[in-house]
Each structure stands twice: as C-alpha cells, then as structure tokens.
Design an enzyme around this catalytic site. Structure first.
Site, PDB file in Angstrom:
ATOM      1  N   SER A  90      16.801 -37.156  -1.759  1.00  0.00           N
ATOM      2  CA  SER A  90      17.780 -37.594  -1.172  1.00  0.00           C
ATOM      3  C   SER A  90      18.138 -37.400   0.256  1.00  0.00           C
ATOM      4  O   SER A  90      17.590 -36.693   0.888  1.00  0.00           O
ATOM      5  CB  SER A  90      19.040 -36.807  -1.781  1.00  0.00           C
ATOM      6  OG  SER A  90      20.067 -36.944  -1.185  1.00  0.00           O
ATOM      7  N   GLY A 135       0.846  -1.371  -0.091  1.00  0.00           N
ATOM      8  CA  GLY A 135      -0.100   0.001  -0.008  1.00  0.00           C
ATOM      9  C   GLY A 135       0.904   1.240  -0.101  1.00  0.00           C
ATOM     10  O   GLY A 135       0.569   2.033  -0.607  1.00  0.00           O
ATOM     11  N   ASP A 142      -5.200  -8.383   3.984  1.00  0.00           N
ATOM     12  CA  ASP A 142      -4.048  -8.577   3.505  1.00  0.00           C
ATOM     13  C   ASP A 142      -3.399  -9.703   4.269  1.00  0.00           C
ATOM     14  O   ASP A 142      -3.757  -9.707   5.866  1.00  0.00           O
ATOM     15  CB  ASP A 142      -3.057  -7.443   3.321  1.00  0.00           C
ATOM     16  CG  ASP A 142      -3.419  -6.488   2.164  1.00  0.00           C
ATOM     17  OD1 ASP A 142      -3.974  -7.031   1.343  1.00  0.00           O
ATOM     18  OD2 ASP A 142      -3.194  -5.248   2.267  1.00  0.00           O
ATOM     19  N   VAL A 195     -13.566  -4.508  -0.161  1.00  0.00           N
ATOM     20  CA  VAL A 195     -14.611  -4.487   1.055  1.00  0.00           C
ATOM     21  C   VAL A 195     -14.757  -3.109   1.466  1.00  0.00           C
ATOM     22  O   VAL A 195     -13.818  -2.535   2.144  1.00  0.00           O
ATOM     23  CB  VAL A 195     -14.003  -5.327   2.105  1.00  0.00           C
ATOM     24  CG1 VAL A 195     -14.967  -5.461   3.293  1.00  0.00           C
ATOM     25  CG2 VAL A 195     -13.926  -6.901   1.511  1.00  0.00           C
ATOM     26  N   PRO A 197      37.512 -11.061  15.323  1.00  0.00           N
ATOM     27  CA  PRO A 197      38.240 -10.590  14.276  1.00  0.00           C
ATOM     28  C   PRO A 197      37.627  -9.981  13.132  1.00  0.00           C
ATOM     29  O   PRO A 197      36.600  -9.598  13.061  1.00  0.00           O
ATOM     30  CB  PRO A 197      38.754 -12.024  13.721  1.00  0.00           C
ATOM     31  CG  PRO A 197      37.947 -12.941  14.245  1.00  0.00           C
ATOM     32  CD  PRO A 197      37.306 -12.487  15.346  1.00  0.00           C
ATOM     33  N   HIS A 247      21.641 -23.712   6.846  1.00  0.00           N
ATOM     34  CA  HIS A 247      21.076 -24.190   8.081  1.00  0.00           C
ATOM     35  C   HIS A 247      19.587 -23.683   7.946  1.00  0.00           C
ATOM     36  O   HIS A 247      19.590 -22.439   7.489  1.00  0.00           O
ATOM     37  CB  HIS A 247      21.786 -23.772   9.097  1.00  0.00           C
ATOM     38  CG  HIS A 247      23.173 -24.395   9.315  1.00  0.00           C
ATOM     39  ND1 HIS A 247      24.115 -23.790   9.724  1.00  0.00           N
ATOM     40  CD2 HIS A 247      23.510 -25.631   8.894  1.00  0.00           C
ATOM     41  CE1 HIS A 247      25.235 -24.651   9.956  1.00  0.00           C
ATOM     42  NE2 HIS A 247      24.918 -25.633   9.214  1.00  0.00           N
ATOM     43  N   ASN A 274      33.273 -34.523   8.319  1.00  0.00           N
ATOM     44  CA  ASN A 274      33.106 -35.618   9.341  1.00  0.00           C
ATOM     45  C   ASN A 274      32.869 -36.937   9.155  1.00  0.00           C
ATOM     46  O   ASN A 274      33.595 -38.077   9.499  1.00  0.00           O
ATOM     47  CB  ASN A 274      31.911 -35.252  10.390  1.00  0.00           C
ATOM     48  CG  ASN A 274      32.315 -33.973  11.144  1.00  0.00           C
ATOM     49  OD1 ASN A 274      33.030 -33.994  12.036  1.00  0.00           O
ATOM     50  ND2 ASN A 274      31.712 -32.743  10.750  1.00  0.00           N
ATOM     51  N   ALA A 283      20.694 -36.886   1.664  1.00  0.00           N
ATOM     52  CA  ALA A 283      21.975 -35.671   1.754  1.00  0.00           C
ATOM     53  C   ALA A 283      21.193 -34.434   1.509  1.00  0.00           C
ATOM     54  O   ALA A 283      19.984 -34.316   1.572  1.00  0.00           O
ATOM     55  CB  ALA A 283      22.631 -35.792   0.728  1.00  0.00           C
ATOM     56  N   THR A 318      31.544 -37.507   5.394  1.00  0.00           N
ATOM     57  CA  THR A 318      31.414 -37.601   3.989  1.00  0.00           C
ATOM     58  C   THR A 318      32.947 -38.179   3.176  1.00  0.00           C
ATOM     59  O   THR A 318      33.722 -37.762   3.594  1.00  0.00           O
ATOM     60  CB  THR A 318      31.244 -36.212   3.316  1.00  0.00           C
ATOM     61  OG1 THR A 318      29.864 -35.952   3.749  1.00  0.00           O
ATOM     62  CG2 THR A 318      31.197 -36.360   1.683  1.00  0.00           C
TER      63      THR A 318
END
Length: 1092
Positions: free
Chosen positions: A260, A67, A216, A111, A778, A751, A346, A262, A348
């Site tokens: 999958s 709007g 809306d 409306v 850092p 993630h 780890n 994976a 794979t």
C-alpha cells in the site's frame, strides 16, 4: 520504520556472502539453526561438521549479553549441545524486564583462542556520518565500550581507508595483527555501506594465525532500502524483540503495508488486554499509548498500531477486522474498550476510512456485543463530520455502545472516558459543519482587500523573506531565517492536483496577490498546462517535463515541494539543489533510505538550502504560504484561523500532530505564526534547533511550542540553547513516547525515528531535561493546551502580545466534487448504469463482487448473464450460452464477415479496424437472424397459429422465415452444430415449447426443399426464448423485452468476433500481402442500355 534488527544468522550470512577483504575470514557459512521441530539426523546430514568439531550453541533471538546471562554453551560435542538445550529450548526466561520463550538457537564451531586474540568492532550511523569503534580487548567483560573504545567518524559520502583504521583505531592493537585488522575493518565498513546497515557490532572478533573469526554479531539494516538491496538481501525475516511473540496478524498487516501507499502498523503487546486501539497517524498513535499508560492502563494495553497516509476504505476495513478479530477471542471480566482515535487529518478523507471501520464493526457486531466492547471515537479532518455521523449510526443500529467526538473535544479526552477517569458527556458539542465554513453566507463573491500579512499581535510590518547572508569564499552559505513570505513562489514536483488546489485556495483566503505555485514538474508527460481555480475563476499552471525547463522559465521560484515517490525523491531533490535560486525543499515521501537522506542533508548544508522532511506533510505560515496538504482542507484552515498569523510558532515531527497543534493553539491563543513538521525519520532534513532558532530571531513570534518525541537527541540541543541564552522566548514543550519505558520489550512506534536506543533518548528523560533547562513542560499531553494557554495569557497580561480584531477572510467557492461528497448538492447524471460498478475496492457485476464470480466458477456464461440479463442464471443456462458462443465462433473464411476481416487485415489495417469491418456485415442476411427468428416464431406461436398456417402466411406475404434454410446443409446432410445444441436443450431445459414449434415448421419446409432446415441462428433464437420464458428468472414481459432490444444477436456478434480475430491473426502470421480479387472471378458487362 527504517532500522530493523536482524538475526545473528542473517547478519553473518550477509557478511560471509558479500564482505571483500584480504583477511582470511574463517568458518564461512558454518552455522546451523535449531528449533523444537529440528530433525537432528537431517541436521547432521546437512552439516557434517557438527559430528566432528567442538561446538558453541546460543539463542538467536535479539538477546543482548547472552554470555553474562549463561545462555551460551561452549566447547560441546553434538550430544552435549542436545543436553545443554534440554532445560532451555521452549522454556520461559527473563531478560531484563522481558519474559520470553527461547525458541531459536544457533550452533557454530567452537574456536579455541587466547584472550588477547579477542577484539571489539562496531559501526553505527548518526546524522553526521558513521562512527567506527574499535577496542583491543573484546569479549563478555568488555564493560563500558563507549568510554574505552577508539572512535573514528567517517563523514557522509566519505570512504574509510586502511591508513585511517591504523592511525585512529588500532593504536593499542598488536603490531603483527594491524594489517589483517585494518583490511577486515575496511571490508566490514564497505559491506555496512553497500548493504545499508545502520548498526553492526562484532564482539568478540577473534584473530588467530589461521585468520579472522566472527564469533558474536548484532546488526540492524535499513528496511526502507529493500528496493535497492533486494538482490543481495533476498527475503529478510525481521524477528520480534525478545519477550514479544511474532503473530500472524502482525505479518498480515505488514504485508498490507508493503503493498500500500498508505502506512499500516500493528504490534500486539498483550492479546488478553482489555484496551485496544485503532489510531490514525504515527504521532497520534504514540500520544494515545502515552495517555493510556499515564492513566494506569499499561498492563491492559493490548496493542500498538496506526493507519495513516489516506488508506482506502478496503485497506481500513482489512486493518479494522484484524483488530476486531484479535480483541474478540478471549473475554475479559470487565469487558473491553476500543479507542478509535486520531489527530486532525491533513488530507485523509475521514468518512472514507470510517466506512471501512464501520463495515468491520457490522461484520463483528455479534462477538463485539458478546465481549461487552465499548467504542470511543475522536477524529477530525476532511469530511470528518460525515465520518462521525456514520460511526454514530452504526452504534444505534447494532446496539454497540459507541461514543463519538470531533475536534471540539481534546484529542486524548476519550482515553480518560474509556478508562473511567472522566465523565462521558451526554451530548458533546458539535463543531460547525464543513458547509458552514465554506459556503458564502454574505452573498458577495468579491474578494475583500488584503486583511493581514503581519503577526496578529503587532502592527503591519514588512513580511518579505530575509535572504541568507552572502557566504565568504570556502564557507557554506547561511540558510535563510524567513523561509516563506506572502510572495513566495514554488514548484511542485509530481502531479498532485489536489494538493496544489489546496495551496491556491489557501493563497486566496490569505488575500495573496498571486498564486504560490508557479509551475509543476512531471517527467512522465510532455509540457502542458493544467487547469486550477483561483477563487471563482479558472487559471492555467504550466507543467514541465524537466526541472531545468521549469527553473529557467520561473527564476522567481525559491521553494520546491517534492511529492516524488521514495524511489525518486532523492534524485529529484539532488537535481533541484543544482539551482541556486532554491533555498527551501519540502520532501513529502516516507521511506527514503537513511543513507540517501544523509547525503541530501550534506548537500543542503553545502548549498545553504533548508530541507523540510522527508516523511512530512510540510509546514504552514498563516497568511502567507502553506506546503501541499498542510493544515488540511479549507474548513480546518478557517476553524484554526490559519488564514492570518498569530503569535505562536511551533515545530513537531508528526504531520498529523502538527494539525492538532493548529487546533490547540487556535483555541488557547491568538493563533499560529508559523508551524513546521520536520518529519518522522531518524534524520530529518532540518532539526528542531534549526527552526527554533529561526523563531527566536523572528520578531512576530512571541512564544514557541515544541512537540518532540522518543528517539534521537535533538531535544538536548534545545536544552543547551535555553541554558546558553540563545533561546529566550517562552517555550512550551512536550516529548511523546513516555509509554516506551513502561513496556517490557522494545516497541518501534509509527515514525522511523521513534525508538530509543539508549536511556537518554527516552521521552521521559527528554521531558525532564527540558523542564530542568527552563522550558514549560506539562505533566502529560492532556495538559499541553492548558500550559500553552497559561503562557499566552501571561504574555497578554504583560503586554507582549496585544490581540487584534478579527478580520473575516474572503470566501472560496466549494469544489463540486467536495460539495457532492458532503451531500450538499445534487445533479442529474449524464449516464445511468445498472450492470457494473468499478468505484469501490472491488469490481462488481450486477451486484456481485468479482471475487465471488471466480469463487462460484461462473464462467463466461455466468458473467454474460450478469452483464446482459442483470441476474444470476441457472448453471444449465450458463452452459448453453457458452455452447452458443462456441458453435458461432467461426464458419470458415468464405462467409462475408470473415472475408471482409481477411481483406482488411491484408490491406495492413490494425486488429480493431479489421474486426469492425467484419462485424459491419452482420445483419438479417448474415448472422443477424437470431433476433428475427426469435421474433417471428414467438409471434406465430403466441398467436396460436399452427405451423402450417405460419408457413403459408409467410409465403403469402412474400417473406422469408428467418432461421430456416442453409446454403450447404440439408435434412440429408444435417448441421452437427444444430444437433449438438438441440440435444442439450432437450435434455436440460425445463420446457421447450417454441423449439418444438420450430421443429414442426422445419418438417413442413424440408418436405418442400431438403435444405430448408432449422439452422443455427434459428435454433439459438427459439431456444433462447424458451430459456428466458421457462428458467424462472424472468417475467414474460422481461423475456419479450430482451428479444425486442436485440440481446440475442449479441450472442452471434460476441461468438463470431472470436473467429474474426482468429482470421486476422492468421493472416498476419502467414504474412499475406494486399488482396486483389482475380479478374476471372468477375463478370464484366456493359450497362444494360448499351447492350440493346
């Protein structure tokens, strides 16, 4: 990811279909969608109200504040809507920083209402529960709704009542509307819960005397709940954020991901960009994007994506070829770079995934060279050395410049090289091969005495778990400060033998007295024992069908490692929390719906249980215990010195990045004391603060490393803890995802929780807040290792950390399968095969993929050619084989094989037994004459005997001519099967010398007796010899060998098996009883000596 935005039309469809409220919801399903392809006449026909009512039109493309932006057409007729759309439909517009094309519009009834009839309502999820917001003034001018609206928190597993709504939310609402509003809000909340919404906003909500109107609406749903809500959702289409196109390649990768186990993600940011990425790991993919943007590459960054969770070679190939296809469509004046990066995996198998990428590079080598693509590779993890070798080799063979680096190189260093900010080493240092770590160089198989159980920097101390304090009645029990010790025992849910063996090997090199895995639970098998290795010897670990039995038999267990799938992880974890002995649960599965995770968290808080995960690899406590696959394989455990404790504790979200932290910390300090990956979901079971406070209270921890990320507000609790003095140990922290603020449209990273919903959730804001609070932050992830080293060196200088002398760990024998994978050993195979290979992604028959078999329409004859004769036969030959199978399929119930099958079937035997009974009758007298006929006729023909000489010779030797003669058929009553085959062979074979010879023999034998015809066995036998000798696919020696080894009899066996099975099914279908041969068909006689 979990929370995904849906279109306004989809949200309203859900609401209209499923809301349950006494309030009269108006204009249900009265909406029409418009695109450039819309047929307006058809649209008006489908929605007649478009012609009679005043209308509202607006874009439906996830645009906020339409709007305010002048993107809503109000109170128009249909012609007015068309006119309003003309300057807007398919036109580019700018919303905030995003430029996009307006493509999809929504038309709804207008409306008429008053301002005081507009309201605002919103429900959104947090860790603690669901917040319901209500404001009595809705509409475009509502302003800062967070400060204005009434709020009410509905706790996890609690219900919202109309009384709650009236008391806490409707204080300023008109009295005559409170009942309607309360009923609607409760119905809306129930809908929100039932359909797994994570966000639902209606502004304005209009209430008139006629009822309730939803004008809306904006909403997000938890996409991971698809398996629960599929029936109600149907097929949901998730639109891309405004300003980013929806590409078919993204949909293709999303489909691969859905099929999958994976994780495969792809977002195209700029298809004309010169910097492309193919990164392994949800956390690592964000770090690479951050670094590219930090080094000025944001405008040239073409894509964001990640592959993780041990994808197969084929899945990696499909993913890689999609990227390569996209990046080789338009040339760039400066050439292009492809960054194939990743943290240290780890579990794979890096070599396996790289083989898929290498296949794709080979397929695209020509366009890659044409587009001047340079490739930079950095990876670590199981078998990474072989993966890097293969990648380097393909660069040499294709001529594509490929620069390859391993764990000796900082994870993001290749970005600086690719963008010209740092030199490319001529010969990068190579890390020691896996074998160097794992093979016993001392020659001793004995296990050294326990080396270290305490921190690497202090004297040996008691390392037992600190139990949680006993809770007062009515107060939830406190959670344990020490989660793992050298005596921790666990149960593993799921048949994860590789992960369990990894845990046992870790236990062994840490000099634990006993294995950390006491038992496994797997509901899909009965109770049994599973064999594993403990160092050099084999041990048995019990596997239970039920959790209850496992807990009862192993009261010493206090940790559960839950490898259950996303569909069953919730139930199995809830069940586990019934047992008070459990104080820690690690949930590995990714994709558990957020609503279920929040219930797990609530139950865990009530029970005093610490949850690590979901969506995690777990955690590790060097020298004591590791969860599942954490830390990777033994070579990485040894390289990162995880077999003994150091002084640095860390907590991260990402599992892959936790292993990268192991590497960084081992290279810059005395090593890791403990590390936990809390998981990438929006609501991890335990938080950064939970673990940082544990580390603060653990004497062996001297400094803390925090790797946060974009999304959520957990890092601010750390800031608060530092400011309040609750956290006093030196902390180095960095939040990944700083690139998000540079993108023009919203990007959901790997993630589920890595998405900022407000400014405070950005990584930039968090890093600034952490620095202001006193943490060492850092300038970039590139400098994280330097920051850690600086703090560590300072602590050593102060004497807080006193590095101790290294003690070598015991050696663990390498598994045979892994040694073979690394190419370290060889062993004679028990079997050899040359016809079929099922090991890859696709079944292969004699070198031909099964997809090609179907694409070429080879049929049964073609498959038989591949499997029996190891080559592709001509089409006429395949057709002949199929004809042979058809004519030999059956010859009635009276022949011996069919008779045996029928008798067996009627005796109640099963299909296999009955079929075998029939097949055992096949021999020279019945059906097995193909080989014999082929051999006899071939020998005579090759010996240059004329047909008459051959007949006379066989008669003289008293031998039957195989393939000649029939009990019923004769020269006057020919066998039509023989006629059909003979005609086909004559018309299609290049030459038929042996068949012609056999037909000459037939003329001689039938002149003596009319039934001595060339029968089916004989014709197939001689025709097959002609086929093998004349088709051009075999040498003469090969053709003769196939006859000698019995290949031709196989035709009869295969064909007649079809008939035998038919007889078996026929007898079963007819329900025939036990067969007994009638007496009158048996001639009963006395023994010969008794009749004399």
């Amino acid at each position: 990811m979990s929370a995904k935005a849906i279109s306004e039309q989809t949200g309203k469809e859900f609401l209209y279909k499923h809301i349950c409220t006494s309030a009269a919801v108006q204009n249900r399903f009265r909406y029409a969608s418009v695109t450039i392809d819309t047929d307006w006449d058809r649209l008006a026909q489908d929605h007649p109200w478009l012609l009679t009512e005043r209308l509202v039109v607006k874009p439906d493309q996830l645009i906020k504040r339409r709007g305010k932006l002048g993107l809503v057409g109000v109170n128009l007729d249909l012609q007015g809507v068309k006119e309003w759309l003309k300057p807007r439909l398919m036109k580019e517009t700018t919303v905030a920083k995003a430029k996009g094309i307006l493509k999809n519009f929504l038309i709804e009834p207008f409306v008429p209402h008053k301002q005081e009839e507009e309201f605002y309502v919103c429900i959104y999820a947090t860790r603690e529960g669901d917040h319901v917001l209500f404001h009595h003034e809705g509409g475009v001018d509502i302003g800062d709704v967070d400060s204005k609206a009434q709020k009410f928190l509905v706790g996890v597993d609690e219900k919202l009542t109309e009384a709650d709504v009236k008391t806490h939310l409707l204080g300023h609402a008109p009295a005559d509307m409170k009942d309607i509003l309360a009923s609607f809000v409760v119905g809306l909340f129930n809908l929100y819960e039932d359909l797994y919404f994570t966000y639902l906003e209606i502004n304005p909500l209009v209430v008139t005397k006629d009822g309730v109107y939803v004008l809306d609406m904006a909403a997000k749903i938890d996409a991971t709940a698809d398996y629960i809500c599929k029936a109600k959702w149907g097929d949901v289409e998730f639109p891309p954020p405004f300003g980013r196109e929806a590409y078919p390649e993204e949909a293709y990768i999303a489909d691969l991901d859905a099929k999958s186990g994976a994780s495969l993600k792809l977002t195209i940011l700029n298809p004309r960009g010169r910097i492309w990425t193919m990164v392994a790991g949800g956390g690592a993919s964000v770090v690479y994007s951050d670094t590219i943007c930090d080094l000025g590459g944001v405008d040239e960054l073409a894509n964001y994506g990640e592959y993780s969770g041990a994808p197969s070679e084929q899945q990696t190939y499909d993913y890689a070829k999609t990227i390569l296809s996209l990046m080789t469509r338009e040339k760039h004046s400066d050439g292009k770079v492809l960054i194939i990066g990743g943290s240290i995996a780890n579990f794979t198998n890096v070599a396996a995934t790289f083989k898929g990428i290498v296949r794709a590079i080979k397929d695209y080598q020509v366009p890659l060279k044409e587009h001047e693509v340079t490739i930079f590779v950095r990876r670590g993890g199981p078998n990474y050395q072989e993966g890097l070798r293969v990648m380097g080799e393909v660069g040499k063979t294709t001529g594509i410049p490929i620069h390859v680096f391993g764990t000796e190189t900082h994870m993001t260093a290749i970005v600086g090289m690719a963008l010209g900010h740092r030199p490319i080493p001529n010969q990068p240092p190579t890390a020691a091969h896996t074998a160097n770590f794992l093979l016993n160089s001392s020659g001793s198989a004995s296990t050294p005495a326990t080396s270290r159980t305490a921190s690497f920097s202090e004297n040996k101390t008691n390392n037992e778990a600190i139990p949680a304090k006993k809770a007062k009645p009515g107060v939830p029990p406190a959670k344990a400060t020490t989660l793992f010790s050298s005596h921790t025992k666990s149960i593993v849910w799921g048949m994860q033998t590789r992960a369990v063996q990894g845990m046992l090997d870790f236990d062994y090199i840490c000099s634990r007295v006993e294995p950390s895995v006491a038992a496994m639970v797997y509901p899909f098998t009965g109770d049994h024992k599973q064999k594993f290795y403990w160092g050099h010897k084999e041990i048995l670990i019990p596997v239970f069908k039920s959790m209850g039995d496992a807990m009862k038999k192993h009261p010493e267990v206090d940790v559960l490692i839950n490898f259950a799938s996303l569909r069953s992880a919730f139930d199995s974890s809830m069940e586990t929390m019934q047992y008070p002995q459990i104080h820690t649960i690690a949930i590995i599965a990714e994709g558990i719906p957020e609503a279920q995770t929040r219930k797990l968290i609530k139950k865990a808080d009530e029970k005093g249980v610490t949850i690590i995960g979901p969506a995690t690899v777990g955690g590790i406590k060097p020298g004591c215990y590791k969860i599942g696959n954490t830390g990777g394989m033994l070579d990485n455990i040894l390289a990162s010195k995880l077999y003994r404790p150091g002084s640095v504790a860390y907590v991260s979200r990402s599992g892959g990045m936790s292993n990268e932290l192991n590497n960084i910390i081992s290279r810059t300090t005395d090593g890791v004391y403990e590390g936990v990956a809390i998981g990438g979901d929006r609501y991890p079971g335990s938080t950064f603060m939970d673990h940082v406070l544990r580390y603060q209270d653990t004497p062996g921890v001297k400094m803390i490393v925090l790797l946060g990320e974009i999304g959520g507000c957990e890092e601010y609790r750390i800031c608060q803890g530092i400011k309040e003095g609750r956290i006093t140990k030196p902390m180095v922290s960095w939040c990944i995802g700083t690139c998000a603020t540079m993108f023009s449209s919203e990007v959901q990273f790997g993630h589920a929780g890595a998405c900022a919903n407000q400014a405070s959730e950005t990584a930039v804001a968090k890093n600034q807040a952490l620095a202001e609070a006193g943490a060492i932050v850092p300038k970039s992830f590139d400098e994280l290792g330097d920051a850690i080293k600086s703090v560590y060196d300072e602590l050593v200088a102060k004497g807080v950390i006193v590095p101790a002398k290294e003690v070598p760990p015991p050696t663990v024998p390498m598994d045979y399968s892994w040694a073979r994978e690394l190419g370290l050993i060889r062993k004679p195979a028990s079997f050899m095969t040359s016809i079929c290979d099922e090991r890859g992604q696709e079944l292969i028959y004699a070198g031909m993929p099964i997809t090609e078999v179907f694409k070429e329409e080879m049929g049964i004859g073609g498959v038989l050619g591949l499997l029996w004769f190891q080559r592709r036969l001509p089409r006429y030959a395949c057709k002949f084989i199929e004809m042979c199978l058809m004519v030999t399929a059956d010859h009635g119930p009276a022949v011996s094989g069919a008779h045996n099958t029928i008798v067996c079937a009627r005796a109640g035997k099963d299909l296999i037994s009955s079929l075998t009974s029939g097949l055992l009758t096949i021999g020279d007298r019945f059906g097995g004459a193909l080989d014999a006929a082929a051999k006899q006729f071939s020998k005579a023909f090759d010996s240059s005997l004329i047909p008459m000489e051959f007949v006379n010779k066989m008669k003289k030797e008293g031998k039957l001519i195989m393939g000649i003669g029939h009990r019923v058929k004769s020269i006057n009553n020919p066998d039509m099967r023989v006629q059909i085959l003979k005609d086909y062979v004559k018309q299609n074979f290049p030459a038929t010398p042996l068949l012609d010879y056999a037909l000459e023999v037939e003329k001689i034998t039938t002149s003596k007796k009319p039934n001595l015809i060339l029968n089916v066995d004989g014709l197939i036998g001689v025709a097959f010899v002609d086929l093998l000798r004349t088709c051009g696919g075999f040498t003469r020696e090969e053709a003769d060998e196939y006859v000698d080894i019995g290949a031709l009899n196989g035709i009869f066996v295969l064909g007649r098996s079809m008939g035998f099975i038919g007889h078996y099914l026929d007898q079963k279908r007819l329900k025939q009883g036990l067969y007994r041969h009638p007496w009158d068909d048996i001639s009963y006689v006395l023994p010969e000596h008794m009749t004399m």
